[in-house]
Design an enzyme around this catalytic site. Structure first.
Site, PDB file in Angstrom:
ATOM      1  N   ARG A 102      18.071  23.944 -13.483  1.00 13.23           N
ATOM      2  CA  ARG A 102      17.254  22.806 -13.926  1.00 13.23           C
ATOM      3  C   ARG A 102      16.271  23.334 -14.965  1.00 13.23           C
ATOM      4  O   ARG A 102      15.443  24.203 -14.652  1.00 13.23           O
ATOM      5  CB  ARG A 102      16.520  22.169 -12.749  1.00 13.23           C
ATOM      6  CG  ARG A 102      15.470  21.180 -13.189  1.00 13.23           C
ATOM      7  CD  ARG A 102      14.967  20.301 -12.065  1.00 13.23           C
ATOM      8  NE  ARG A 102      15.966  19.325 -11.688  1.00 13.23           N
ATOM      9  CZ  ARG A 102      15.724  18.244 -10.924  1.00 13.23           C
ATOM     10  NH1 ARG A 102      14.514  18.028 -10.446  1.00 13.23           N
ATOM     11  NH2 ARG A 102      16.682  17.396 -10.636  1.00 13.23           N
ATOM     12  N   HIS A 129      21.382  14.474 -16.929  1.00 12.87           N
ATOM     13  CA  HIS A 129      21.357  14.768 -15.480  1.00 12.87           C
ATOM     14  C   HIS A 129      22.742  14.398 -14.913  1.00 12.87           C
ATOM     15  O   HIS A 129      22.901  13.422 -14.181  1.00 12.87           O
ATOM     16  CB  HIS A 129      20.246  13.964 -14.808  1.00 12.87           C
ATOM     17  CG  HIS A 129      19.881  14.441 -13.438  1.00 12.87           C
ATOM     18  ND1 HIS A 129      20.471  15.529 -12.824  1.00 12.87           N
ATOM     19  CD2 HIS A 129      18.966  13.969 -12.527  1.00 12.87           C
ATOM     20  CE1 HIS A 129      19.937  15.709 -11.621  1.00 12.87           C
ATOM     21  NE2 HIS A 129      19.032  14.777 -11.425  1.00 12.87           N
ATOM     22  N   GLN A 132      23.541  13.788 -11.104  1.00  7.92           N
ATOM     23  CA  GLN A 132      23.061  12.498 -10.592  1.00  7.92           C
ATOM     24  C   GLN A 132      23.982  11.367 -11.045  1.00  7.92           C
ATOM     25  O   GLN A 132      24.328  10.494 -10.246  1.00  7.92           O
ATOM     26  CB  GLN A 132      21.627  12.245 -11.093  1.00  7.92           C
ATOM     27  CG  GLN A 132      21.039  10.952 -10.589  1.00  7.92           C
ATOM     28  CD  GLN A 132      20.685  10.976  -9.110  1.00  7.92           C
ATOM     29  OE1 GLN A 132      19.982  11.861  -8.663  1.00  7.92           O
ATOM     30  NE2 GLN A 132      21.179  10.006  -8.352  1.00  7.92           N
ATOM     31  N   ASP A 230      14.579   4.341 -13.319  1.00 13.82           N
ATOM     32  CA  ASP A 230      14.137   5.727 -13.155  1.00 13.82           C
ATOM     33  C   ASP A 230      12.639   5.719 -13.491  1.00 13.82           C
ATOM     34  O   ASP A 230      12.135   4.729 -14.049  1.00 13.82           O
ATOM     35  CB  ASP A 230      14.929   6.616 -14.139  1.00 13.82           C
ATOM     36  CG  ASP A 230      14.582   8.094 -14.050  1.00 13.82           C
ATOM     37  OD1 ASP A 230      13.887   8.509 -13.103  1.00 13.82           O
ATOM     38  OD2 ASP A 230      15.002   8.852 -14.962  1.00 13.82           O
ATOM     39  N   CYS A 270      17.516   7.015  -9.110  1.00 14.68           N
ATOM     40  CA  CYS A 270      17.828   8.428  -8.856  1.00 14.68           C
ATOM     41  C   CYS A 270      16.798   9.072  -7.934  1.00 14.68           C
ATOM     42  O   CYS A 270      17.089  10.070  -7.286  1.00 14.68           O
ATOM     43  CB  CYS A 270      17.938   9.187 -10.171  1.00 14.68           C
ATOM     44  SG  CYS A 270      16.453   9.064 -11.197  1.00 14.68           S
ATOM     45  N   ARG A 298      24.566  12.941  -3.493  1.00 13.44           N
ATOM     46  CA  ARG A 298      24.361  14.131  -4.320  1.00 13.44           C
ATOM     47  C   ARG A 298      25.023  15.339  -3.649  1.00 13.44           C
ATOM     48  O   ARG A 298      25.685  16.149  -4.298  1.00 13.44           O
ATOM     49  CB  ARG A 298      22.859  14.411  -4.507  1.00 13.44           C
ATOM     50  CG  ARG A 298      22.093  13.371  -5.328  1.00 13.44           C
ATOM     51  CD  ARG A 298      22.437  13.447  -6.799  1.00 13.44           C
ATOM     52  NE  ARG A 298      22.213  14.760  -7.349  1.00 13.44           N
ATOM     53  CZ  ARG A 298      21.019  15.241  -7.750  1.00 13.44           C
ATOM     54  NH1 ARG A 298      19.950  14.473  -7.687  1.00 13.44           N
ATOM     55  NH2 ARG A 298      20.912  16.454  -8.271  1.00 13.44           N
TER      56      ARG A 298
HETATM   57  N1  NVA Z   1      14.045  11.149 -15.712  1.00 10.57           N
HETATM   58  C1  NVA Z   1      13.544  11.844 -14.553  1.00 10.57           C
HETATM   59  C2  NVA Z   1      14.642  12.127 -13.576  1.00 10.57           C
HETATM   60  C3  NVA Z   1      14.182  12.770 -12.298  1.00 10.57           C
HETATM   61  C4  NVA Z   1      15.308  13.033 -11.348  1.00 10.57           C
HETATM   62  C5  NVA Z   1      12.870  13.128 -14.994  1.00 10.57           C
HETATM   63  O1  NVA Z   1      13.419  13.827 -15.853  1.00 10.57           O
HETATM   64  O2  NVA Z   1      11.772  13.428 -14.508  1.00 10.57           O
HETATM   65  N1   CP Z   2      17.111  12.767  -8.401  1.00 14.53           N
HETATM   66  C1   CP Z   2      16.711  14.046  -8.445  1.00 14.53           C
HETATM   67  O1   CP Z   2      17.246  14.853  -9.196  1.00 14.53           O
HETATM   68  O2   CP Z   2      15.698  14.351  -7.604  1.00 14.53           O
HETATM   69  P1   CP Z   2      14.851  15.701  -7.582  1.00 14.53           P
HETATM   70  O3   CP Z   2      14.031  15.743  -8.836  1.00 14.53           O
HETATM   71  O4   CP Z   2      14.007  15.603  -6.343  1.00 14.53           O
HETATM   72  O5   CP Z   2      15.790  16.870  -7.528  1.00 14.53           O
END
Ligand code: NVA
Ligand code: CP
Length: 315
Positions: A102, A129, A132, A230, A270, A298
């Site tokens: 990540r 992502h 997801q 989101d 998500c 997931r």
């Molecule tokens: N768009 C959000 C997704 C979190 C799972 C982010 O990048 O923070």
């Molecule tokens: N949806 C998702 O990726 O959640 P986290 O940020 O908690 O991993």
């Protein structure tokens, strides 16, 4: 060339279907115990950003596949003191069998894949992502299909994403949705409409887009099968918080918007959610909300993604 999963389109449609079939099997048979898909393998999980679902589902999933997950906060690595991604990746390639990353920039996951020689899974970047979006397609197949993971059950469904349509989730859902003929509508303020990078992602993958953009939330919600949202403030965008909340307020998924959707429409997110911002408390906790099935999936889908990579890289 070692296969990785860095973009939604890194699996062909047929391979993605295989992933979903396998995920359905893993879900059905989870109680049977630990598998030996990753027997003897150590997989590194590197987090440059915070996570709850992704970290836990990958850590549990790698264990359930018979492997050894090693979670690393990027801030604890020598990377944070200036060691390069290339050197870090080369070192990891000598110890590990796979990586889940990540990161902020997409280039970081791309570079890890390039230099480590390992299969790398994108666990979220600023751009995409894909884990997801695959779990979301699978969840829709469960919701609309009679049994298993039937891709035909989501073909032609109207899927509307509300809010920041230039974020990682909007892009991944547009890509994954287009792979399965879903009618993806991205709906948000003009200022946050998708940028040219989304078209580039489609062009690079030679995938015909089945998404459109509108700034009209009522028109978007009309006849929708899925209403999805989101956070309005993605990780890394915290400084823009006040401006984003003010501009995205008309795009909250609430009871009024839901009334325009199809009778059996579902709500997806998500997560993490900010109740009262992008979604009303009533919709988030209501009978149409399938957010916890979505989050559970997931685990199953990521186990299947890793298994597919192992299979493809062995063959
Ligand atoms: N768009 C959000 C997704 C979190 C799972 C982010 O990048 O923070
Ligand atoms: N949806 C998702 O990726 O959640 P986290 O940020 O908690 O991993």
């Amino acid at each position: 060339m070692v296969r990785s999963f860095l973009r939604d389109t890194d699996f062909s449609r047929d391979e993605a279907c295989e992933v979903f079939e396998l995920a359905a099997r893993y879900k059905r048979l989870r109680a049977a115990g630990v598998l030996d898909v990753l027997k003897g393998q150590s997989w590194g999980l590197i987090f440059f950003k915070k996570s709850t679902r992704t970290r836990l589902s990958f850590e549990a999933g790698i264990y359930e596949l018979g492997g050894h997950p090693m979670v690393m906060n990027a801030g604890d690595l020598q990377l944070s003191r200036g060691e390069t991604v290339a050197d870090t990746a080369k070192i990891m390639g000598r110890y590990l069998h796979g990586l889940v990353i990540r990161a902020f920039e997409q280039e970081v996951v791309d570079d890890f894949a390039k230099h480590s020689g390992l299969p790398v899974v994108n666990a979220l970047t600023d751009l995409l992502h894909p884990c997801q979006s695959y779990a979301d397609m699978f969840t829709m197949m469960e919701y609309f299909g009679s049994e298993g993971a039937n891709p035909d059950s989501i073909k032609g469904r109207k899927f509307v994403f509300f809010g920041d349509t230039a974020c990682n989730m909007a892009y991944s859902l547009a890509l994954a949705g287009s792979m399965f003929g879903v009618e993806v509508v991205l709906c948000g303020p003009e200022e946050f409409r998708p940028g040219p990078e989304l078209d580039e992602l489609f062009a690079d993958a030679s995938l015909k887009p089945s998404y459109s953009f509108t700034s009209d939330p009522a028109a978007a919600a009309k006849g929708a099968d899925i209403l999805y949202t989101d956070v309005w403030v993605s990780m890394g965008k915290e400084e823009e918080k006040a401006d984003r909340i003010a501009k995205m307020a008309p795009y909250q998924v609430n009871e009024k918007l839901f009334k325009l959707a199809n009778k059996n429409a579902a709500f997806m997110h998500c997560l993490p959610a900010h109740s009262g911002e992008e979604v009303s408390e009533g919709v988030l906790r209501g009978s149409r909300s399938i957010i916890f099935d979505e989050a559970e999936n997931r685990l199953h889908v990521q186990k299947a993604i890793i298994s597919m990579l192992v299979k493809k890289n062995a063959g």
